[in-house]
Design an enzyme around this catalytic site. Structure first.
Site, PDB file in Angstrom:
ATOM      1  N   SER A 107      44.310   1.390 -14.913  1.00  0.00           N
ATOM      2  CA  SER A 107      45.699   0.688 -15.784  1.00  0.00           C
ATOM      3  C   SER A 107      45.690  -0.975 -14.525  1.00  0.00           C
ATOM      4  CB  SER A 107      47.499   1.239 -15.831  1.00  0.00           C
ATOM      5  OG  SER A 107      48.597   0.485 -16.011  1.00  0.00           O
ATOM      6  N   TYR A 134      54.696   4.460 -10.880  1.00  0.00           N
ATOM      7  CA  TYR A 134      53.357   4.135 -11.776  1.00  0.00           C
ATOM      8  C   TYR A 134      52.199   3.707 -11.446  1.00  0.00           C
ATOM      9  CZ  TYR A 134      50.260   3.792 -15.498  1.00  0.00           C
ATOM     10  OH  TYR A 134      49.178   4.023 -16.770  1.00  0.00           O
TER      11      TYR A 134
END
Ligand code: NAP
Length: 245
Positions: free
Chosen positions: A133, A146
């Protein structure tokens, strides 16, 4: 003739589902894994008769072993299962959520790699695609948990590529920006309004856009490796710079 067998984790929704369907259309025999058996079976049906749906929890050793026993002689592994939980500042970190993110995104990826790498290498033309990501390379306020796990996926992708350079396996990472899937709904514990606000006023990527890139990555000739692909919506220049109308 098929392009070989491709295992896709997290194939019950979003990017994983779109990737399974797309790889099947390209000519791969796909093995789909995720926890929700009903959704998985639906996606497998859309892939066609050679597709197999096998329940998989990447945080569980026995489940990974059972999945990999069925996946057998895979040539391609798409490590896609994962996601974010919460958007809290570090000072208010919920360690249970941080632990769960670590378990699925990082340890889940490593478990799948440990189990399937021998088969990928034995195929003579193996390929790992880890779905990372932009969050793994650009930390943002509220995203530390995250950010940390996707930075982990980025690190292990880089290291694995170095460790296997003398073996017939490519290691690629695809790092998307904003993609409209169940991702934000999961992140915000089912709060649909909060999830929708993530994409308000801008055009996010679709799961199909990411699947398109993964399909391109795994269909290059064996001497070509798209090692790291950052894929953003045109309305997004970085995590925090998003053009909203
Ligand atoms: P999604 O629609 O929520 O899909 C997540 C998938 O992961 C689901 O199929 C889910 O299936 C599976 N999964 C979750 N926990 C699992 C477990 N323990 N074992 C096996 N499968 C599990 O979200 P998505 O956007 O497609 O996310 C796919 C990947 O892209 C994730 O790694 C995410 O971090 C990454 N990503 C997403 C975005 C975005 O903006 N959407 C951006 C960058 C990166 P079950 O619940 O059925 O197990």
């Amino acid at each position: 003739m098929t392009l070989g067998r491709a295992a896709v984790t997290g194939a019950s929704s979003g990017i994983g589902a779109a990737t399974a369907v797309r790889l099947a259309a390209e000519g791969f025999d796909v093995v789909l894994g995720a926890r929700r058996a009903d959704k998985l079976a639906e996606v497998a049906r859309a892939c066609g008769p050679s597709a197999r749906a096998v329940e998989l929890d990447v945080t569980d050793d026995a489940s990974v072993d059972a999945f990999c026993a069925q996946a057998g002689d895979c040539r391609v592994l798409v490590n896609n299962a994962g996601g974010a939980l919460g958007l809290d500042p570090v000072a208010g970190a919920d360690l249970d959520l941080w632990q769960r993110m670590w378990d699925v995104n990082v340890l889940g990826t490593v478990r799948m790699l440990r189990a399937l790498l021998p088969a990928l290498v034995a195929s003579g033309n193996g390929h790992v695609v880890n779905v990372g990501s932009i969050a793994g390379i650009e930390p943002y306020v509220g995203g530390a948990g995250y950010n940390a796990v996707k930075a982990g996926v980025h690190s292990l992708s880089e290291v694995l590529r170095k460790e296997t350079v003398d073996q017939p396996v490519r290691v690629s990472e695809v790092l998307p920006g904003l993609v409209e899937t169940e991702f934000s709904l999961v992140r915000f514990g089912g709060d649909a309004d909060r999830a929708a606000a993530t994409y308000a006023g801008m055009t996010p990527l679709t799961a199909d856009d990411v699947a398109d890139v993964i399909a391109f990555v795994v269909t290059r000739p064996p001497h070509v490796n798209l090692a790291s692909t950052l894929l953003l919506p045109t309305d997004q220049a970085s995590v925090g710079v998003v053009h909203r109308r």
